[in-house]
Design an enzyme around this catalytic site. Structure first.
Site, PDB file in Angstrom:
ATOM      1  N   ASP A  17     -17.183   7.162  -1.587  1.00 38.09           N
ATOM      2  CA  ASP A  17     -15.935   7.018  -0.826  1.00 38.09           C
ATOM      3  C   ASP A  17     -15.650   8.373  -0.192  1.00 38.09           C
ATOM      4  OD1 ASP A  17     -13.466   6.208   0.181  1.00 38.09           O
ATOM      5  OD2 ASP A  17     -12.409   6.429  -1.735  1.00 38.09           O
ATOM      6  N   HIS A  41      -7.203   1.007  -6.569  1.00 40.13           N
ATOM      7  CA  HIS A  41      -7.463   0.095  -5.446  1.00 40.13           C
ATOM      8  C   HIS A  41      -8.133  -1.171  -6.015  1.00 40.13           C
ATOM      9  CE1 HIS A  41      -7.785  -1.250  -1.473  1.00 40.13           C
ATOM     10  NE2 HIS A  41      -8.659  -0.416  -0.966  1.00 40.13           N
ATOM     11  N   ARG A  63       0.879  -1.184   0.000  1.00 42.44           N
ATOM     12  CA  ARG A  63       0.000   0.000   0.000  1.00 42.44           C
ATOM     13  C   ARG A  63       0.906   1.220   0.000  1.00 42.44           C
ATOM     14  NH1 ARG A  63      -5.354   1.311   3.433  1.00 42.44           N
ATOM     15  NH2 ARG A  63      -6.087  -0.036   1.770  1.00 42.44           N
ATOM     16  N   GLN A 111     -10.027  -3.871  -3.839  1.00 40.93           N
ATOM     17  CA  GLN A 111     -11.332  -3.382  -3.391  1.00 40.93           C
ATOM     18  C   GLN A 111     -12.382  -3.586  -4.487  1.00 40.93           C
ATOM     19  OE1 GLN A 111     -12.312  -1.757  -0.311  1.00 40.93           O
ATOM     20  NE2 GLN A 111     -14.257  -2.282  -1.241  1.00 40.93           N
ATOM     21  N   CYS A 168     -16.381   1.654   0.257  1.00 38.10           N
ATOM     22  CA  CYS A 168     -15.203   0.829   0.530  1.00 38.10           C
ATOM     23  C   CYS A 168     -14.811   0.875   2.006  1.00 38.10           C
ATOM     24  CB  CYS A 168     -14.040   1.269  -0.342  1.00 38.10           C
ATOM     25  SG  CYS A 168     -13.602   2.998  -0.090  1.00 38.10           S
ATOM     26  N   ARG A 201     -13.870  -8.600   1.130  1.00 36.79           N
ATOM     27  CA  ARG A 201     -12.438  -8.372   0.912  1.00 36.79           C
ATOM     28  C   ARG A 201     -11.663  -9.649   1.246  1.00 36.79           C
ATOM     29  NH1 ARG A 201     -10.213  -3.264   0.960  1.00 36.79           N
ATOM     30  NH2 ARG A 201      -8.402  -4.447   0.275  1.00 36.79           N
TER      31      ARG A 201
HETATM   32  N1   CP Z   1     -11.306  -0.285   2.038  1.00 32.96           N
HETATM   33  C1   CP Z   1     -10.063  -0.346   2.516  1.00 32.96           C
HETATM   34  O1   CP Z   1      -9.108  -0.548   1.770  1.00 32.96           O
HETATM   35  O2   CP Z   1      -9.940  -0.202   3.855  1.00 32.96           O
HETATM   36  P1   CP Z   1      -8.569  -0.043   4.652  1.00 32.96           P
HETATM   37  O3   CP Z   1      -7.998   1.304   4.261  1.00 32.96           O
HETATM   38  O4   CP Z   1      -8.961  -0.104   6.094  1.00 32.96           O
HETATM   39  O5   CP Z   1      -7.653  -1.154   4.261  1.00 32.96           O
HETATM   40  N1  NVA Z   2      -9.832   6.808  -1.354  1.00 35.01           N
HETATM   41  C1  NVA Z   2      -9.475   6.318  -0.042  1.00 35.01           C
HETATM   42  C2  NVA Z   2      -9.736   4.855   0.057  1.00 35.01           C
HETATM   43  C3  NVA Z   2      -9.461   4.250   1.398  1.00 35.01           C
HETATM   44  C4  NVA Z   2      -9.694   2.757   1.403  1.00 35.01           C
HETATM   45  C5  NVA Z   2      -8.024   6.642   0.239  1.00 35.01           C
HETATM   46  O1  NVA Z   2      -7.190   6.510  -0.666  1.00 35.01           O
HETATM   47  O2  NVA Z   2      -7.713   7.043   1.364  1.00 35.01           O
END
Ligand code: CP
Ligand code: NVA
Length: 281
Positions: free
Chosen positions: A199, A106, A79, A109, A239, A267
């Site tokens: 989101d 993502h 990530r 997701q 999400c 997930r």
């Molecule tokens: N939706 C999602 O990716 O959640 P987290 O940021 O908690 O991993």
């Molecule tokens: N768009 C958000 C998604 C979190 C799962 C971010 O990037 O923070």
């Protein structure tokens, strides 16, 4: 299917002896826990590497991290902030690298989202997904997944927060049969939608813009009124994490059309499919 297998007594240990290295530059609940639990359910294990520990690109160069980790683990999930960084990891690693969220995408997701929609409607083709809010990483991957699985896609964003043009082009290239509509009007986007999706207005890394974004995005909210314009069987997805009272109201998030916790659980099941696909030889 791995979800059914799990529910009927447990998964077979097809990843016994395999380790997943999980590199995080940002916080996480779902991605971290679902990947770790998925590895354990499949007989393997996972190692969490926090932003402080690795210092990806600061303490150590990305090519060096990729090559060192490849000697220890059978797969890497990362990530990151910059999308180019997960691509660089993949270029230098000799084991599979999974994007666990970057500033641009993502994908894990989006696969869980598609599973949730399929479980609800039984089929995917011809359904309309409407995304309300920021044309961000989650929206981009959702559109590409819709293109791959044959769902129509509408998105309503404030001016200046649209999806990047290259994402729209890629979606058209993947599937020229689906309808893709971009607008700034939440009502237009939500009309007759089978799925309403939103989101956060403020993604990780955009905290300095929080106040300005809250002002720009006001009105880009899934609430009861917007839901009343959607298809009568419409489900609401997010999400998570949710910012209740901003992009979604409590009454919708906790209401009868909400599938957000089924989506979050999915997930786990989707990560298993990704891991089996990449790590079982
Ligand atoms: N939706 C999602 O990716 O959640 P987290 O940021 O908690 O991993
Ligand atoms: N768009 C958000 C998604 C979190 C799962 C971010 O990037 O923070």
């Amino acid at each position: 299917m791995l979800k059914l297998e799990w529910q009927s007594g447990g998964n077979r240990p097809v990843l016994a002896g395999k380790l997943l290295g999980m590199v995080f530059q940002k916080p996480s609940l779902r991605t971290r826990v679902s990947f770790e639990v998925a590895m354990k359910h499949l007989g393997g294990d996972a190692i969490y590497l926090s932003p402080q520990e690795i210092g990806l690109g600061t303490r150590e160069s990305i090519p060096d991290v990729a090559r060192v980790l490849s000697g220890y683990v059978q797969g890497i999930m990362a990530r990151v902030y910059e999308h180019a960084h997960v691509e660089e990891l993949a270029r230098w690693a000799s084991v599979p690298v999974i994007n666990g969220l970057s500033d641009s995408a993502h994908p894990c997701q989006a696969l869980a989202d598609i599973l949730t929609i399929a479980e609800t409607f039984g089929e995917l083709k011809g359904l309309k997904v409407a995304y309300i809010g920021d044309g961000n990483n989650v929206a981009a991957s959702l559109l590409l997944a819709c293109a791959q699985f044959g769902l129509d896609f509408s998105i309503a964003t404030p001016v200046g927060y649209e999806l990047p043009a290259h994402v729209i082009q890629k979606a058209h290239a993947l599937n020229d049969q689906i309808e893709i509509k971009q607008c700034h009007d939440v009502h237009l986007a939500a009309q007759s939608a089978h799925v309403l999706y939103t989101d956060t207005w403020i993604s990780m890394g955009q905290e300095a813009e929080a106040e300005q974004r809250r002002a720009v995005f006001r009105g880009y909210q899934i609430n009861e009124q917007l839901l009343s314009l959607a298809h009568r069987r419409c489900i609401v997805l997010h999400c998570l994490p949710a910012h209740r009272g901003e992009e979604i109201t409590d009454s919708v998030a906790d209401g009868p059309r909400s599938a957000i916790f089924q989506q979050a659980e999915n997930r786990l099941h989707v990560q298993k499919a990704i891991l089996v696909q990449l790590l079982v030889h």
